[in-house]
Design a protein around this motif. Structure first.
Motif, short mmCIF file in Angstrom:
data_model
loop_
_atom_site.label_atom_id
_atom_site.label_comp_id
_atom_site.label_asym_id
_atom_site.label_seq_id
_atom_site.Cartn_x
_atom_site.Cartn_y
_atom_site.Cartn_z
N MET A 1 -2.78 0.12 17.48
CA MET A 1 -1.63 -0.73 17.13
C MET A 1 -0.37 -0.01 17.58
N ARG A 2 0.41 -0.76 18.42
CA ARG A 2 1.58 -0.15 19.01
C ARG A 2 2.85 -0.63 18.32
N LYS A 3 3.94 0.13 18.59
CA LYS A 3 5.22 -0.15 17.97
C LYS A 3 5.76 -1.51 18.33
N ASP A 4 5.51 -1.96 19.60
CA ASP A 4 6.09 -3.22 20.05
C ASP A 4 5.16 -4.41 19.79
N ASP A 5 4.00 -4.17 19.11
CA ASP A 5 3.12 -5.29 18.75
C ASP A 5 3.68 -6.03 17.54
N GLU A 6 3.26 -7.28 17.40
CA GLU A 6 3.65 -8.06 16.22
C GLU A 6 2.78 -7.60 15.06
N ILE A 7 3.40 -7.00 14.07
CA ILE A 7 2.64 -6.40 12.97
C ILE A 7 2.93 -7.14 11.66
N ASP A 8 1.88 -7.58 11.00
CA ASP A 8 2.02 -8.14 9.65
C ASP A 8 1.92 -6.96 8.67
N ARG A 9 3.05 -6.45 8.29
CA ARG A 9 3.06 -5.22 7.50
C ARG A 9 2.41 -5.40 6.12
N ARG A 10 2.45 -6.62 5.60
CA ARG A 10 1.85 -6.84 4.29
C ARG A 10 0.32 -6.81 4.35
N ALA A 11 -0.24 -6.97 5.55
CA ALA A 11 -1.70 -6.94 5.70
C ALA A 11 -2.22 -5.52 5.92
N LEU A 12 -1.33 -4.57 6.14
CA LEU A 12 -1.75 -3.19 6.39
C LEU A 12 -2.14 -2.49 5.10
N LYS A 13 -3.05 -1.56 5.23
CA LYS A 13 -3.35 -0.64 4.12
C LYS A 13 -2.44 0.55 4.27
N LEU A 14 -1.53 0.70 3.30
CA LEU A 14 -0.52 1.76 3.40
C LEU A 14 -0.97 2.99 2.62
N ALA A 15 -0.70 4.15 3.17
CA ALA A 15 -1.00 5.40 2.48
C ALA A 15 -0.13 5.51 1.22
N PRO A 16 -0.64 6.06 0.12
CA PRO A 16 0.12 6.11 -1.14
C PRO A 16 1.31 7.06 -1.06
N LYS A 17 2.33 6.72 -1.85
CA LYS A 17 3.52 7.58 -1.99
C LYS A 17 3.58 8.12 -3.42
N ASP A 18 4.77 8.49 -3.88
CA ASP A 18 4.94 9.02 -5.23
C ASP A 18 4.43 8.02 -6.26
N PRO A 19 3.47 8.40 -7.11
CA PRO A 19 2.97 7.45 -8.11
C PRO A 19 4.04 7.09 -9.13
N GLY A 20 4.18 5.80 -9.38
CA GLY A 20 5.13 5.33 -10.38
C GLY A 20 6.54 5.16 -9.87
N LEU A 21 6.84 5.53 -8.62
CA LEU A 21 8.18 5.35 -8.05
C LEU A 21 8.06 4.41 -6.84
N TYR A 22 8.92 3.41 -6.77
CA TYR A 22 8.84 2.43 -5.68
C TYR A 22 10.20 1.77 -5.49
N LYS A 23 10.29 0.91 -4.43
CA LYS A 23 11.51 0.15 -4.17
C LYS A 23 11.20 -1.34 -4.24
N ARG A 24 12.22 -2.11 -4.56
CA ARG A 24 12.11 -3.55 -4.56
C ARG A 24 13.46 -4.13 -4.13
N CYS A 25 13.45 -5.40 -3.70
CA CYS A 25 14.70 -6.01 -3.23
C CYS A 25 14.81 -7.45 -3.73
N GLY A 26 15.89 -8.11 -3.36
CA GLY A 26 16.12 -9.49 -3.81
C GLY A 26 15.82 -10.54 -2.75
N CYS A 27 15.15 -10.15 -1.66
CA CYS A 27 14.79 -11.14 -0.62
C CYS A 27 13.85 -12.20 -1.20
N THR A 28 13.94 -13.42 -0.61
CA THR A 28 13.11 -14.52 -1.10
C THR A 28 12.35 -15.16 0.05
N GLU A 29 11.40 -16.03 -0.32
CA GLU A 29 10.64 -16.81 0.66
C GLU A 29 10.22 -18.12 -0.01
N ILE A 30 9.81 -19.10 0.82
CA ILE A 30 9.33 -20.38 0.31
C ILE A 30 7.83 -20.24 0.05
#
Length: 509
Positions: A1-30
């Protein structure tokens, strides 16, 4: 998977970060129902994937994408598991808080909840980093106990618990960990015993070289921890862990309560009978530490102390203290703590035991007696009253002789200048005089046990002896303070024989 490919980031398995600490935003969708909804922490803009120089997506060894939080999108939040409210029927509940501009702010706010301990009912706070050393050090700071008790707690923690268990997480301590500590202490006991045969002078600590002293090294403890000491170490740790269980910071059961140890109970006191004394004089062998003198030993000792005092080899007051101790059974701290104005009434013939002197960390201090039962009134016989009157007269003469140099301690038993008697120095003087008198060794506490034994031998009840000694119950007196002479037991067996009816002499012809 390359940088310029169309990537569905929500479908990826992401490596874990700090447990219990995360970010969130106010973006919306239909959504599927046609309604707009907030993405929260599912927003793909929050994630910034990592690519190598060739433009390939970086992966960990488990096939999960490596990534970073986007520093320009969203706000920080945290979550933490705490105990559920009582009666809810749940084991825990999850707290989430957000809206923090930085990761540090979120971590600090979460740390405040962790630090609240029992008030926040924290039981399961993820992977806690609190070690046994941290927990015990913090626990000592909260203790509101007598100074000498705190010194004892600190010695157990510093010399045994932290060196053996300090690096283990507090909530993960097991019975096996505790049992291993006591096994290691007993192995060390064997090493110390072997070394003392070579270097008997270094009983308390190992010797240091000049280079070690210059480097700031501390001397290694070389004191043997016997069964009673192991029980006291366990009691200190058990108390600390029980307090943590009540605060909800560690799970049960208490690992210190479950480990098996030798009882450590002292044997019943034993009288220095003529045969035991003869064996001691021949071999130097002392049967046990809580030996008791016979009345003739006590008389010989007091006569010897009187001669030492008359010859000005010892403090004059030592005879007065030992004389009173021999028939009242007062503890050495209680004897040294007696006050003329508050505790003694020579007109009515009694003294009230209310305070004691203790020597802790190089300082003599006044404090309460050992227990509530230790607060007691001790009636005095006419000879004791006369002795106290003579002592008071002698002190009045010394006060005039010293003038401005007199120390007005107000103590019944004081040094020639009026100052307090150090209980530890008094003990050392007793050991010195017993050795010089050529008598079998008995501690000052042995005089206390002897007073209880002589009270029983004179026909008084165990209850009366218990009241004299200031014990909470008669069983303590009977089990640990009374040794009966063979003559008394012989009278008992004779009395039992006399109650058995026989037709003849009972002799076999």
């Amino acid at each position: 998977m390359r940088k310029d490919d169309e990537i569905d980031r929500r479908a990826l398995k992401l490596a874990p970060k700090d447990p219990g600490l995360y970010k969130r935003c106010g973006c919306t969708e239909i959504g599927a129902n046609g309604r707009r909804r907030e993405l929260g922490m599912r927003c793909p803009k929050l994630v910034k994937l990592q690519f190598d120089a060739a433009g390939q997506l970086k992966m960990d060894d488990k096939g999960r994408a490596l990534w970073d939080w986007d520093g320009k999108h969203g706000l920080w939040a945290f979550q933490i598991d705490v105990a559920a409210p009582r009666g809810s029927g749940k084991d825990r509940q999850r707290i989430r808080k957000g809206g923090f501009a930085s990761k540090t702010e979120a971590k600090n706010e979460r740390a405040k909840i962790e630090a609240q301990g029992s008030s926040a009912k924290t039981r399961r706070v993820g992977a806690t980093t609190l070690t046994t050393e941290d927990a015990l050090t913090a626990w000592l700071k909260t203790r509101k106990v007598r100074k000498n008790t705190l010194v004892s707690y600190t010695g157990h923690v510093d010399n045994y618990l932290i060196p053996h268990l300090g690096k283990i997480k507090w909530r993960e301590l097991s019975v096996d960990d505790v049992a291993e500590m006591f096994r290691a202490i007993e192995e060390r006991n064997e090493e110390i015993q072997a070394s003392l045969k070579i270097n008997p002078r270094g009983k308390r600590h190992g010797n240091l070289t000049k280079a070690q002293k210059a480097a700031g090294a501390t001397r290694e403890l070389r004191r043997i921890a016997g069964a009673p000491t192991l029980q006291r170490i366990r009691a200190t740790a058990r108390k600390a862990y029980n307090d943590a269980m009540r605060a909800g910071t560690v799970p049960g059961p208490n690992p210190f309560a479950l480990v098996e140890l030798a009882s450590g109970a002292a044997p019943r006191p034993k009288l220095w009978t003529p045969d035991l004394e003869a064996k001691w004089r021949k071999t130097g062998e002392v049967p046990q530490s809580n030996m008791i003198w016979r009345p003739d030993h006590v008389g010989a000792y007091l006569d010897f102390v009187a001669e030492e005092v008359a010859g000005e080899h010892e403090e004059p007051v030592y005879y007065d203290i030992l004389d009173l101790a021999s028939f009242t059974g007062l503890r050495r701290g209680e004897l040294c703590g007696l006050r003329w104005d508050e505790d003694v009434n020579v007109d009515e013939g009694y003294l009230d035991v209310q305070v004691q002197l203790t020597y802790t960390l190089g300082v003599v201090e006044e404090g309460p007696v050992k227990s509530d039962a230790g607060q007691r009134r001790v009636p005095l016989d006419p000879e004791a009253v006369a002795s106290l009157r003579r002592l008071r007269k002698r002190q009045s003469e010394a006060r005039l002789a010293f003038g401005a140099g007199w120390v007005n301690s107000g103590r019944v038993f004081c040094r020639v200048d009026g100052s307090w008697v150090n209980p530890d120095r008094f003990y050392d003087a007793h050991v010195r005089m017993v050795r010089k008198a050529g008598l079998p060794p008995v501690s000052i506490h042995g005089l206390r046990r002897g007073a209880g034994s002589m009270a029983i031998a004179s026909g008084k009840s165990v209850k009366a002896a218990s009241s004299l000694l200031g014990h909470a119950n008669e069983k303590v007196t009977e089990d640990h303070y009374v040794a009966l002479a063979d003559e008394m037991l012989r009278e008992v067996t004779s009395a039992v024989r006399a109650t058995i009816p026989r037709r003849g002499t009972g002799q076999v012809m």
